[in-house]
Design an enzyme around this catalytic site. Structure first.
Site: not given
Ligand SMILES: NC(=O)c1ccc[n+]([C@@H]2O[C@H](COP(=O)([O-])OP(=O)(O)OC[C@H]3O[C@@H](n4cnc5c(N)ncnc54)[C@H](O)[C@@H]3O)[C@@H](O)[C@H]2O)c1
Length: 306
Positions: A88, A148, A151, A175
């Site tokens: 991450r 988490d 899970r 995380h």
């Molecule tokens: N905190 C957690 O528990 C957790 C869990 C899963 C994923 N994540 C994180 O969440 C994020 C999203 O994951 P995902 O699987 O949905 O990715 P994804 O690629 O499916 O979606 C991300 C979206 O963000 C958009 N985006 C990018 N830059 C942008 C901006 N400046 N303004 C608006 N939109 C923008 C993209 O176009 C895309 O549609 C990642 O960083 C991932 O690592 C966090």
């Protein structure tokens, strides 16, 4: 109640879907930078309303923040997800720029919003949101511990052959695959410690599986997971908008709690209508505190990269 979800990708759209199904808002806005994606997913979700029986009005926006005006809660999921083999933490450069500009744009139109940060590396992105906006600390909440812990309960319920709903189990700390701390000694099955039923090897495996829970899915799917992350984020939002006062581990600003300062890290907090309302600061045993300190050290190193 108006809620905005920034990032209409896998996690953002799933979170929005859960928010709509639970009718947490009258108005839900999905915003993405990719032309048409948020509008398309909002319309697709709207077409499930007659089937699922909800009344939330969902709209999409391609980077037009005026549509998000007056949001009470804003979820930030915009940014790159990790690919197999990636940590991450490797996402920091790109996602820091995205999270900073998104929070600035959001606050121009919704100055009173409570912000839930999901983008990774989440602990550092939460710290960035706190420092760059200067908002009161209770309005910045990082979502990681809710996922988490779910899970953790999933692996515990499989080993105990019980309902995950009968389990109380939390994950605190960062995380990250090496920074999270599943508190197995505090986990209970309807108030009976789970350690009564599990061998040391079983306990170690459950903890290890929980810590790499996200990486296991990334390897299988080819990108990071979304069903549980989306549902966990919606659960955090639900406790805020319904003022439920649920005790959920979230990443928040620490000022002496658990012996840490000037850092955002996962600890159990009470979530209600003003954001995170109280940190439950209970005494960890020596080994747990040592792990917590190590976790803080790693996250602090990452924050230094900012
Ligand atoms: N905190 C957690 O528990 C957790 C869990 C899963 C994923 N994540 C994180 O969440 C994020 C999203 O994951 P995902 O699987 O949905 O990715 P994804 O690629 O499916 O979606 C991300 C979206 O963000 C958009 N985006 C990018 N830059 C942008 C901006 N400046 N303004 C608006 N939109 C923008 C993209 O176009 C895309 O549609 C990642 O960083 C991932 O690592 C966090």
């Amino acid at each position: 109640m108006k809620i905005t979800v920034v990032g209409a990708g896998a996690v953002g759209a799933t979170c929005a879907d859960n928010i709509a199904r639970k009718e947490l808002a009258q108005e839900l806005v999905l915003l993405d930078i990719k032309e048409g994606v948020a509008e398309g997913k909002a319309l697709d979700m709207t077409q499930t309303a007659a089937l699922l029986g909800f009344d939330t009005r969902i709209t999409g926006s391609t980077n037009d923040y005026s549509k998000t005006a007056g949001s009470e809660v804003v979820v930030i999921t915009s940014g790159l997800p990790r690919k197999p083999g990636m940590t991450r933490e490797e996402l920091i450069g790109t996602n820091a720029g995205i999270v900073k500009s998104v929070t600035e744009n959001i606050l121009k139109h919704s100055p009173e919003a409570i912000i839930v940060v999901v983008s990774n590396p989440m602990d550092t992105m939460t710290y960035l949101a706190l420092k760059s906006t200067g908002l009161p600390k209770n309005r910045i909440i990082g979502m990681g511990g809710a996922l988490d812990s779910a899970r953790f309960k999933c692996y515990l319920s499989a080993a105990l052959n019980c309902s995950p709903a009968d389990l109380n189990a939390v994950v605190i700390g960062g995380h990250g695959d090496t920074t999270m701390i599943p508190l197995i000694n505090h986990a209970t099955w309807n108030s009976v410690p789970v350690t009564h039923f599990l061998s040391t090897e079983q306990q170690e495996k459950i903890v290890a599986d929980t810590m790499v829970g996200g990486a296991t899915l990334t390897k299988l799917i080819g990108t990071s997971a979304w069903y549980a992350p989306g549902a966990a984020t919606a659960a955090v939002v639900e406790s805020i908008v319904r003022d439920e006062k649920k005790l959920i581990p979230c990443c928040v600003s620490l000022e002496g709690e658990y012996g840490q300062n000037d850092i955002c890290l996962g600890v159990p907090v009470v979530l209600g209508k003003t954001g995170w309302e109280k940190i439950i600061d209970f005494k960890l045993n020596e080994k747990e505190q040592e792990l917590f300190n190590k976790s803080a050290e790693a996250v602090r190193g990452m924050n230094g990269v900012l």
